[in-house]
Design a protein around this motif. Sequence first.
Motif, PDB file in Angstrom:
ATOM      1  N   ARG A  23      44.758  20.424  58.233  1.00 40.16           N
ATOM      2  CA  ARG A  23      45.254  21.771  58.187  1.00 40.16           C
ATOM      3  C   ARG A  23      45.532  22.220  56.856  1.00 40.16           C
ATOM      4  O   ARG A  23      45.495  23.236  56.216  1.00 40.16           O
ATOM      5  CB  ARG A  23      46.704  21.882  58.909  1.00 40.16           C
ATOM      6  CG  ARG A  23      47.150  23.167  59.000  1.00 40.16           C
ATOM      7  CD  ARG A  23      48.566  23.298  59.620  1.00 40.16           C
ATOM      8  NE  ARG A  23      49.652  22.622  58.666  1.00 40.16           N
ATOM      9  CZ  ARG A  23      50.867  22.333  58.859  1.00 40.16           C
ATOM     10  NH1 ARG A  23      51.553  22.912  60.041  1.00 40.16           N
ATOM     11  NH2 ARG A  23      51.683  21.959  57.928  1.00 40.16           N
ATOM     12  N   ASN A  64      42.370  22.952  55.092  1.00 43.04           N
ATOM     13  CA  ASN A  64      41.799  24.240  55.401  1.00 43.04           C
ATOM     14  C   ASN A  64      42.664  25.454  54.685  1.00 43.04           C
ATOM     15  O   ASN A  64      42.083  26.299  54.036  1.00 43.04           O
ATOM     16  CB  ASN A  64      42.024  24.222  56.769  1.00 43.04           C
ATOM     17  CG  ASN A  64      41.005  23.573  57.480  1.00 43.04           C
ATOM     18  OD1 ASN A  64      39.793  23.391  56.856  1.00 43.04           O
ATOM     19  ND2 ASN A  64      41.012  23.163  58.767  1.00 43.04           N
ATOM     20  N   ALA A  65      43.956  25.164  54.392  1.00 43.73           N
ATOM     21  CA  ALA A  65      44.803  26.126  53.911  1.00 43.73           C
ATOM     22  C   ALA A  65      44.535  26.178  52.504  1.00 43.73           C
ATOM     23  O   ALA A  65      44.554  27.343  51.902  1.00 43.73           O
ATOM     24  CB  ALA A  65      46.485  25.865  54.108  1.00 43.73           C
ATOM     25  N   LYS A 109      41.637  25.601  50.832  1.00 46.39           N
ATOM     26  CA  LYS A 109      40.379  25.978  50.782  1.00 46.39           C
ATOM     27  C   LYS A 109      40.478  27.734  51.019  1.00 46.39           C
ATOM     28  O   LYS A 109      39.640  28.498  50.087  1.00 46.39           O
ATOM     29  CB  LYS A 109      39.367  25.430  51.876  1.00 46.39           C
ATOM     30  CG  LYS A 109      38.003  25.935  51.559  1.00 46.39           C
ATOM     31  CD  LYS A 109      37.233  25.172  52.684  1.00 46.39           C
ATOM     32  CE  LYS A 109      35.520  25.654  52.483  1.00 46.39           C
ATOM     33  NZ  LYS A 109      34.600  25.088  53.431  1.00 46.39           N
ATOM     34  N   ALA A 110      41.173  27.990  51.811  1.00 43.79           N
ATOM     35  CA  ALA A 110      40.998  29.435  52.189  1.00 43.79           C
ATOM     36  C   ALA A 110      42.075  30.398  51.140  1.00 43.79           C
ATOM     37  O   ALA A 110      41.555  31.232  50.817  1.00 43.79           O
ATOM     38  CB  ALA A 110      42.257  29.455  53.474  1.00 43.79           C
ATOM     39  N   SER A 111      42.865  29.524  50.215  1.00 42.65           N
ATOM     40  CA  SER A 111      43.601  30.148  49.206  1.00 42.65           C
ATOM     41  C   SER A 111      42.520  30.040  47.920  1.00 42.65           C
ATOM     42  O   SER A 111      43.300  30.610  46.886  1.00 42.65           O
ATOM     43  CB  SER A 111      44.897  29.639  49.167  1.00 42.65           C
ATOM     44  OG  SER A 111      44.938  28.462  48.756  1.00 42.65           O
ATOM     45  N   GLY A 112      41.710  29.379  48.024  1.00 42.53           N
ATOM     46  CA  GLY A 112      41.015  29.096  46.699  1.00 42.53           C
ATOM     47  C   GLY A 112      41.597  28.127  45.775  1.00 42.53           C
ATOM     48  O   GLY A 112      40.998  27.912  44.692  1.00 42.53           O
ATOM     49  N   ASN A 136      38.565  22.761  47.007  1.00 39.11           N
ATOM     50  CA  ASN A 136      37.381  22.752  47.966  1.00 39.11           C
ATOM     51  C   ASN A 136      36.869  21.453  48.117  1.00 39.11           C
ATOM     52  O   ASN A 136      36.154  20.775  47.277  1.00 39.11           O
ATOM     53  CB  ASN A 136      36.171  23.627  47.570  1.00 39.11           C
ATOM     54  CG  ASN A 136      35.115  23.571  48.378  1.00 39.11           C
ATOM     55  OD1 ASN A 136      34.929  23.092  49.338  1.00 39.11           O
ATOM     56  ND2 ASN A 136      34.142  24.192  48.053  1.00 39.11           N
ATOM     57  N   ASP A 159      32.246  22.386  54.588  1.00 38.19           N
ATOM     58  CA  ASP A 159      31.842  23.789  54.951  1.00 38.19           C
ATOM     59  C   ASP A 159      31.124  23.621  56.277  1.00 38.19           C
ATOM     60  O   ASP A 159      30.799  24.827  57.098  1.00 38.19           O
ATOM     61  CB  ASP A 159      30.724  24.235  53.635  1.00 38.19           C
ATOM     62  CG  ASP A 159      31.556  24.496  52.342  1.00 38.19           C
ATOM     63  OD1 ASP A 159      32.770  24.799  52.560  1.00 38.19           O
ATOM     64  OD2 ASP A 159      30.887  24.014  51.483  1.00 38.19           O
ATOM     65  N   GLY A 189      34.526  26.795  62.590  1.00 41.01           N
ATOM     66  CA  GLY A 189      35.719  27.347  62.228  1.00 41.01           C
ATOM     67  C   GLY A 189      36.624  27.685  63.623  1.00 41.01           C
ATOM     68  O   GLY A 189      36.951  28.560  64.374  1.00 41.01           O
ATOM     69  N   ASP A 215      39.932  25.810  66.361  1.00 38.23           N
ATOM     70  CA  ASP A 215      41.046  25.370  66.456  1.00 38.23           C
ATOM     71  C   ASP A 215      41.093  23.679  66.385  1.00 38.23           C
ATOM     72  O   ASP A 215      40.249  23.462  67.516  1.00 38.23           O
ATOM     73  CB  ASP A 215      42.220  26.167  67.264  1.00 38.23           C
ATOM     74  CG  ASP A 215      42.467  27.369  67.130  1.00 38.23           C
ATOM     75  OD1 ASP A 215      42.446  27.661  65.696  1.00 38.23           O
ATOM     76  OD2 ASP A 215      42.756  28.216  67.811  1.00 38.23           O
TER      77      ASP A 215
END
Length: 242
Positions: free
Chosen positions: A135, A138-139, A141-144, A147, A151, A155, A157
């Motif tokens: 989790r 993923n958070a 990575k989503a916020s930049g 990484n 990949d 996507g 749950d």
Amino acid sequence: ILFKIDNGSEDAERDLEAEREWGTEALRLLSNYFKLEDPRRVKPDPVRREMWVQANLTSNYDASSSANSDDDDVFLMRGIIDRLDLTRLANGDVGLRVTDYKTGKAPNFKYSRAMNKKIADEAMWQLKIYALLLREMNAAKASGRSNNGGDDIPGVDLRMLRLLYLNSVSGQGQYLDFDLGETQEERDVVLNDVHSELSDIWRSIRELVDAQDPTLFEHCDRKFCFCHKLRPKFEKGTVFER
């Protein structure tokens, strides 16, 4: 290769009977695995095997508080997931499942409901940590912010945890499944509690290190643990004060 007495010499006598027992037991566990599942049906083959997961967790995290800061001191937590699968959920949706192999015996749920739940929760703690790290990855990575790969992970749950025991009191293999929750809010409650527990453990370790006094260490309650044998070596007047 097993030896009756392994003294490091070239003429040490091999224990062929012990080798046979070891090989027979390994084959039995392997047979138990194939009775539990057909690896050809694990699709897609699976999503990932032996996947490294890691995240920097805040050391002052409190699951009961909404005032946690991203600027707190952090500690690195990492591990290796045996297998990441896609699985069909009860409602027909597809979700991710963390699967972990265990060669030991599955828990024997022969006690009260409360005790059985405690046993199951303790058994699943390792997999909950993996889910927490996924989790957080993923958070980030989503916020930049990071990484760390992944990949190729679908996507969907992360919903299920599975301990795949190759042995049990009956001698057969056995599953132990855990559902993190139908909604993200339910899953977050479970994983935030794990984060809070890990933070407590990390702070306790730091406090012991800062104290520079090995006699302060409180040992575990497992009598077979080597920490009990080490205790006398740190009594005052021995290694501790030299």
